[in-house]
Scaffold this motif. Structure first.
Motif, PDB file in Angstrom:
ATOM      1  N   PHE A 116       0.821  -1.214   0.000  1.00  0.00           N
ATOM      2  CA  PHE A 116       0.000   0.000   0.000  1.00  0.00           C
ATOM      3  C   PHE A 116       0.859   1.271   0.000  1.00  0.00           C
ATOM      4  N   PRO A 117       1.613   1.518  -1.066  1.00  0.00           N
ATOM      5  CA  PRO A 117       2.462   2.716  -1.094  1.00  0.00           C
ATOM      6  C   PRO A 117       1.652   4.007  -1.084  1.00  0.00           C
ATOM      7  N   PHE A 118       0.388   3.939  -1.497  1.00  0.00           N
ATOM      8  CA  PHE A 118      -0.443   5.149  -1.552  1.00  0.00           C
ATOM      9  C   PHE A 118      -0.847   5.644  -0.167  1.00  0.00           C
ATOM     10  N   LEU A 119      -0.536   4.880   0.907  1.00  0.00           N
ATOM     11  CA  LEU A 119      -0.874   5.316   2.255  1.00  0.00           C
ATOM     12  C   LEU A 119       0.074   6.381   2.794  1.00  0.00           C
ATOM     13  N   VAL A 129      -8.002  -0.719   5.765  1.00  0.00           N
ATOM     14  CA  VAL A 129      -6.830  -1.246   5.065  1.00  0.00           C
ATOM     15  C   VAL A 129      -6.839  -2.767   5.175  1.00  0.00           C
ATOM     16  N   PRO A 130      -6.944  -3.479   4.062  1.00  0.00           N
ATOM     17  CA  PRO A 130      -6.992  -4.940   4.145  1.00  0.00           C
ATOM     18  C   PRO A 130      -5.668  -5.537   4.601  1.00  0.00           C
ATOM     19  N   VAL A 131      -5.754  -6.717   5.156  1.00  0.00           N
ATOM     20  CA  VAL A 131      -4.569  -7.487   5.539  1.00  0.00           C
ATOM     21  C   VAL A 131      -4.397  -8.592   4.514  1.00  0.00           C
ATOM     22  N   TYR A 132      -3.239  -8.651   3.888  1.00  0.00           N
ATOM     23  CA  TYR A 132      -2.986  -9.666   2.873  1.00  0.00           C
ATOM     24  C   TYR A 132      -2.150 -10.831   3.400  1.00  0.00           C
ATOM     25  N   HIS A 158       2.594  -0.366   9.682  1.00  0.00           N
ATOM     26  CA  HIS A 158       1.919  -1.010   8.547  1.00  0.00           C
ATOM     27  C   HIS A 158       1.091  -0.004   7.756  1.00  0.00           C
ATOM     28  N   LEU A 159       0.900   1.200   8.327  1.00  0.00           N
ATOM     29  CA  LEU A 159       0.152   2.258   7.653  1.00  0.00           C
ATOM     30  C   LEU A 159       1.059   3.351   7.096  1.00  0.00           C
TER      31      LEU A 159
END
Length: 255
Positions: A116-119, A129-132, A158-159
């Protein structure tokens, strides 16, 4: 909130959560002994060395014995894993970290790709935010202080939407916490959370079982990958949930 919801909330907010006394002492001792036996076999017999990575990571621990395989569906941990990843998730890998004096994985990192680089720089609700993928880490030896080389994490990282620099130093203003543990304690860490293992400065070897889980679309990482075939011995006696965690899925969008 019930206990599961509390752990899910902490995981989503902080990027990790801890379960105390997830495994009893007799099971911890058995798994530690099995891991040490496997390590000694790898050192003594070159054909076994493909399961030893970097001298500290014993791969495919579910092959060592049913004690490791069965912990894939450990209660009450696996319900949280399925809550975060979906009820079709599976194990990506299962390794034992065997960290002797003076060793560890001291550089800060995330596992695999940056999802999620857009965060970066955004204020966002963590529940959106999903967890993969995530790691379930079980201490197989006591790790009571920083000298023993605990896993260290940066809460909320993680964010951040960015990689940490792959060094042993954090940027100014970024704070880490140490996950001190007693043998049998378990901690879940988002694959996107900045983390590392502090160096073991004691004369005791540190043992940690690390099982990575991912959503269905995240590929399993069982070396040697294309040519890997799971032994029938591993599958013997496994129920439907365990079979799915080991990688047995029904037909889906791609086949």
């Amino acid at each position: 909130m019930n206990t599961l919801d509390l752990h899910a909330e902490e995981f989503r907010q902080q990027g990790f959560t801890v379960f105390r006394s997830a495994l009893p002492p007799d099971q911890v001792k058995l798994m530690r002994n099995l891991a040490e036996d496997r390590y000694q076999a790898c050192v003594a017999d070159p054909p076994d060395r493909d399961t030893l990575r970097g001298g500290v990571s014993l791969m495919r621990a579910f092959e060592f014995g049913s004690a490791f395989r069965d912990v894939l569906e450990l209660e009450p941990v696996i319900p949280l894993v399925e809550t975060l990843l979906g009820d079709d998730c599976h194990a990506i890998s299962q390794n034992v970290l065997r960290i002797p004096t003076g060793r560890s994985i001291v550089n800060w990192h995330i596992d695999d790709a940056l999802f999620f680089p857009f965060l970066a720089g955004l204020a966002i609700d963590p529940t959106e935010v999903p967890v993969y993928s995530l790691n379930v880490m079980i201490a197989l030896s006591d790790i009571p202080t920083d000298d023993f080389g605990p896993t260290q994490v940066v809460p909320g990282s993680h964010l951040f939407g960015r990689h940490p620099d792959y060094t042993s130093r954090l940027p100014s203003g970024v704070e880490a916490v140490s996950l001190h543990a007693q043998a049998g304690d378990c901690y879940l860490v988002n694959s996107q959370t900045w983390h590392r293992g502090a160096q073991n400065e004691t004369d005791r070897t540190r043992y940690v079982l690390t099982t990575a889980y991912g959503r269905r679309f995240i590929s399993q990482r069982f070396y040697p990958f294309l040519n890997y075939r799971m032994s029938p011995r591993v599958l013997n006696g496994a129920g439907p949930r365990l079979m799915r965690l080991l990688g047995s899925h029904g037909k889906g969008p791609y086949g």
